[in-house]
Enzyme design. Structure first.
Site, mmCIF file in Angstrom:
data_model
loop_
_atom_site.group_PDB
_atom_site.id
_atom_site.type_symbol
_atom_site.label_atom_id
_atom_site.label_comp_id
_atom_site.label_asym_id
_atom_site.label_seq_id
_atom_site.Cartn_x
_atom_site.Cartn_y
_atom_site.Cartn_z
ATOM 1 N N ASN A 34 -15.884 6.543 12.196
ATOM 2 C CA ASN A 34 -16.094 7.774 11.428
ATOM 3 C C ASN A 34 -17.558 8.213 11.471
ATOM 4 O O ASN A 34 -17.858 9.408 11.529
ATOM 5 C CB ASN A 34 -15.628 7.587 9.978
ATOM 6 C CG ASN A 34 -14.123 7.821 9.859
ATOM 7 O OD1 ASN A 34 -13.460 8.121 10.846
ATOM 8 N ND2 ASN A 34 -13.591 7.679 8.663
ATOM 9 N N CYS A 48 -12.288 11.633 4.082
ATOM 10 C CA CYS A 48 -12.780 10.421 4.753
ATOM 11 C C CYS A 48 -14.261 10.467 5.115
ATOM 12 O O CYS A 48 -15.037 9.689 4.579
ATOM 13 C CB CYS A 48 -11.939 10.144 5.995
ATOM 14 S SG CYS A 48 -10.263 9.644 5.572
HETATM 15 P P1 NAD Z 1 -4.096 9.362 -1.176
HETATM 16 O O1 NAD Z 1 -4.952 9.648 -2.339
HETATM 17 O O2 NAD Z 1 -3.414 10.487 -0.463
HETATM 18 O O3 NAD Z 1 -2.951 8.318 -1.581
HETATM 19 C C1 NAD Z 1 -3.167 7.180 -2.339
HETATM 20 C C2 NAD Z 1 -1.944 6.892 -3.203
HETATM 21 O O4 NAD Z 1 -2.145 5.636 -3.863
HETATM 22 C C3 NAD Z 1 -1.694 7.917 -4.289
HETATM 23 O O5 NAD Z 1 -0.382 8.427 -4.154
HETATM 24 C C4 NAD Z 1 -1.858 7.121 -5.596
HETATM 25 O O6 NAD Z 1 -0.998 7.552 -6.631
HETATM 26 C C5 NAD Z 1 -1.516 5.719 -5.132
HETATM 27 N N1 NAD Z 1 -2.004 4.640 -6.008
HETATM 28 C C6 NAD Z 1 -3.184 4.554 -6.664
HETATM 29 N N2 NAD Z 1 -3.285 3.362 -7.294
HETATM 30 C C7 NAD Z 1 -2.130 2.685 -7.042
HETATM 31 C C8 NAD Z 1 -1.653 1.399 -7.391
HETATM 32 N N3 NAD Z 1 -2.355 0.554 -8.145
HETATM 33 N N4 NAD Z 1 -0.426 1.024 -6.932
HETATM 34 C C9 NAD Z 1 0.324 1.856 -6.162
HETATM 35 N N5 NAD Z 1 -0.105 3.093 -5.793
HETATM 36 C C10 NAD Z 1 -1.310 3.492 -6.219
HETATM 37 O O7 NAD Z 1 -5.010 8.541 -0.159
HETATM 38 P P2 NAD Z 1 -4.988 8.600 1.446
HETATM 39 O O8 NAD Z 1 -5.644 9.859 1.909
HETATM 40 O O9 NAD Z 1 -3.623 8.256 1.927
HETATM 41 O O10 NAD Z 1 -5.989 7.415 1.784
HETATM 42 C C11 NAD Z 1 -5.651 6.062 1.571
HETATM 43 C C12 NAD Z 1 -6.675 5.189 2.288
HETATM 44 O O11 NAD Z 1 -6.597 5.416 3.691
HETATM 45 C C13 NAD Z 1 -8.124 5.470 1.896
HETATM 46 O O12 NAD Z 1 -8.837 4.264 1.924
HETATM 47 C C14 NAD Z 1 -8.610 6.375 3.015
HETATM 48 O O13 NAD Z 1 -10.004 6.282 3.218
HETATM 49 C C15 NAD Z 1 -7.871 5.804 4.209
HETATM 50 N N6 NAD Z 1 -7.645 6.756 5.300
HETATM 51 C C16 NAD Z 1 -7.239 8.030 5.021
HETATM 52 C C17 NAD Z 1 -6.997 8.908 6.069
HETATM 53 C C18 NAD Z 1 -6.554 10.328 5.784
HETATM 54 O O14 NAD Z 1 -6.576 11.131 6.723
HETATM 55 N N7 NAD Z 1 -6.162 10.675 4.562
HETATM 56 C C19 NAD Z 1 -7.174 8.489 7.397
HETATM 57 C C20 NAD Z 1 -7.576 7.176 7.636
HETATM 58 C C21 NAD Z 1 -7.802 6.315 6.583
#
Ligand code: NAD
Length: 442
Positions: free
Chosen positions: A211, A263
């Site tokens: 990234n 991100c």
């Molecule tokens: P998001 O916010 O869309 O989803 C996270 C989910 O986790 C939410 O639905 C939330 O309600 C749930 N949650 C929170 N606490 C919880 C718990 N204790 N138990 C169960 N569920 C719980 O996040 P995202 O965009 O999917 O990102 C997730 C991870 O992946 C992050 O670390 C991010 O940096 C990484 N990532 C994201 C992307 C992207 O394009 N969005 C790409 C690569 C990596």
């Protein structure tokens, strides 16, 4: 394989649906009961091309389940993915609280050997913290392994990225977990082996380094664009000129309004914070961020300069096209549009907003008012506008009827934050056109 995905957001839902598509039995778990309820009733809470069909198909085939219960999800699970938020704390460091909270729940629930996989982007050393959190909450000492499997999917093409990944990075410290992960991903690597196995800290670092590299390319091009404007060169031509060098390549060389999204901003901050923790200076990362912060203001500055001879922005009507942080997603986290809306409103402009998908999310942040209008398409947004600013380059904006657009406007200014249009054509059509990194002509 029986798989649990913890966190059913952009990464978790796509990963879960794609693993189910490959024949695994997947339970997606989330603490957001509303989200799980809507998924149960067939409503997809995010916009991601192609996702709805995959979710529907696999739900109907009884390969994809949704729950809010850790106990239910962990009944007979072999692999559990953490796809939880890892936002930046105020000091820029990564907030691991969501991940560690889930790790404690896992410790309480696992009843048999299980591989716990971090898909969340987490700083080097976090998998060790996850291991300790699980151990600390285990009542019975059931064996488990930790794997780092950073996610590289891109919102907007997440389903394709997940089905056909460039590479699958696995950070492992046991032969057993490496084999299970290889088996789990075997359906994704039939064409050729895309699995890169390494140690856990290197896998954790790979995601941040990737990234940081991409963000660096964006900031580099934005800096070059600023120079082009002042020196009479055209960044679009320079991009082609340098991209044709195979050592450089064409990807991620677009000047624009800076990077946003959930991100890059937080991951660069987390990496810089990690460097600080170990007493290592990262002037390059700092410069990348500074350039990006300045770049997010570029359209507001150009609009200001344009209107300053006619009394400034106050009282002007400006249409904004595209508001999500990039096309093909409804994600507005850290979108450059947010700063632009705030800035233009604070200077007294009236705004006419349009985005194909994320209007509801924008409306929840900026309530409709006399100076804020939510429009049904780009044509309606152009009505009565002194200027249009293209903020996010949704494909539908490429072939709009520009003559029709100009007729609807009261002014002629067009600020192209993504260099989507040809300057000469825009001038011929009668616009006062301003892109990023182009020699000025008005
Ligand atoms: P998001 O916010 O869309 O989803 C996270 C989910 O986790 C939410 O639905 C939330 O309600 C749930 N949650 C929170 N606490 C919880 C718990 N204790 N138990 C169960 N569920 C719980 O996040 P995202 O965009 O999917 O990102 C997730 C991870 O992946 C992050 O670390 C991010 O940096 C990484 N990532 C994201 C992307 C992207 O394009 N969005 C790409 C690569 C990596």
């Amino acid at each position: 394989m029986k798989i649990v995905i913890i966190g059913t957001g952009y990464v978790g839902l796509v990963t879960g649906a794609c693993l189910a598509e490959m024949g695994h039995t997947v339970t997606c778990l989330d603490i957001d009961a509303k989200k799980i309820e809507s998924l149960e009733s067939g409503i997809i809470p995010i916009y991601e091309p192609g996702l709805e069909e995959v979710v529907k198909r696999n739900k109907e085939a009884s390969r994809l389940f949704f729950t809010t219960s850790y106990k239910e999800a962990f009944k007979d699970c072999l692999v559990a993915f953490l796809a939880l938020p890892t936002p930046a704390k105020e000091d820029g460091s990564c907030d691991l609280s969501y991940v560690l909270k889930a790790a404690k729940e896992i410790g309480e629930q696992i009843k048999q050997y299980c591989v716990i996989v971090s898909k969340s982007t987490v700083p080097v050393g976090s998998c060790e913290k996850i291991r300790l959190a699980i151990l600390s909450s285990q009542k019975e000492k059931i064996p488990f392994d930790i794997v780092s499997n950073p996610e590289f999917l891109k919102e907007g093409s997440a389903v394709t990225d997940c089905m056909k990944p460039d590479r699958i990075v696995l950070g492992v410290d046991s032969a057993e977990s490496a084999q299970i992960m290889r088996d789990l991903y075997s359906a994704f690597t039939i064409n050729h082996d895309r699995i890169l196995v390494m140690d856990i800290p290197s896998a954790e670092m790979t995601k941040y380094a990737a990234n940081a590299m991409l963000a660096t390319r964006i900031s580099f091009m934005n800096e070059m664009a600023g120079l082009c404007e002042r020196l009479g060169a055209d960044i679009n031509q320079v991009r082609i000129g340098i991209g044709s060098d195979h050592r450089i390549g064409y990807h991620f060389l677009y000047a624009g309004m800076g990077y946003g999204g959930s991100c890059f901003p937080k991951d660069l901050k987390a990496l810089a914070s990690l460097a600080k923790e170990v007493g290592y200076k990262t002037p390059l990362l700092e410069a990348v961020e500074t350039i990006n912060e300045n770049q997010k203001q570029i359209l507001a500055k150009k609009i200001n300069t344009y209107f300053s001879p006619s009394g400034g922005i106050n009282g002007k009507t400006i249409a904004l096209w595209g508001l999500s942080f990039k096309p093909d997603t409804d994600d507005i986290r850290e979108a450059p549009s947010l700063q632009l809306i705030q800035e233009l409103l604070s200077q007294g402009a009236s705004l006419r907003l349009y985005d194909p998908i994320c209007m509801n999310k924008i409306a929840s942040l900026f309530p409709s008012s006399q100076r804020l209008h939510f429009c049904k398409d780009e044509y309606e947004a152009a009505e009565g506008a002194d200027a249009i600013a293209l903020v996010t380059e949704w494909k539908q904006f490429r072939f709009v009827d520009l003559e029709e657009i100009l007729k609807k406007m009261v002014g002629k200014a067009f600020f192209d934050g993504r260099n989507q249009y040809k300057r000469s054509e825009m001038h011929t059509k009668g616009f006062h056109y301003y892109g990023i990194g182009l020699p000025s002509t008005h």
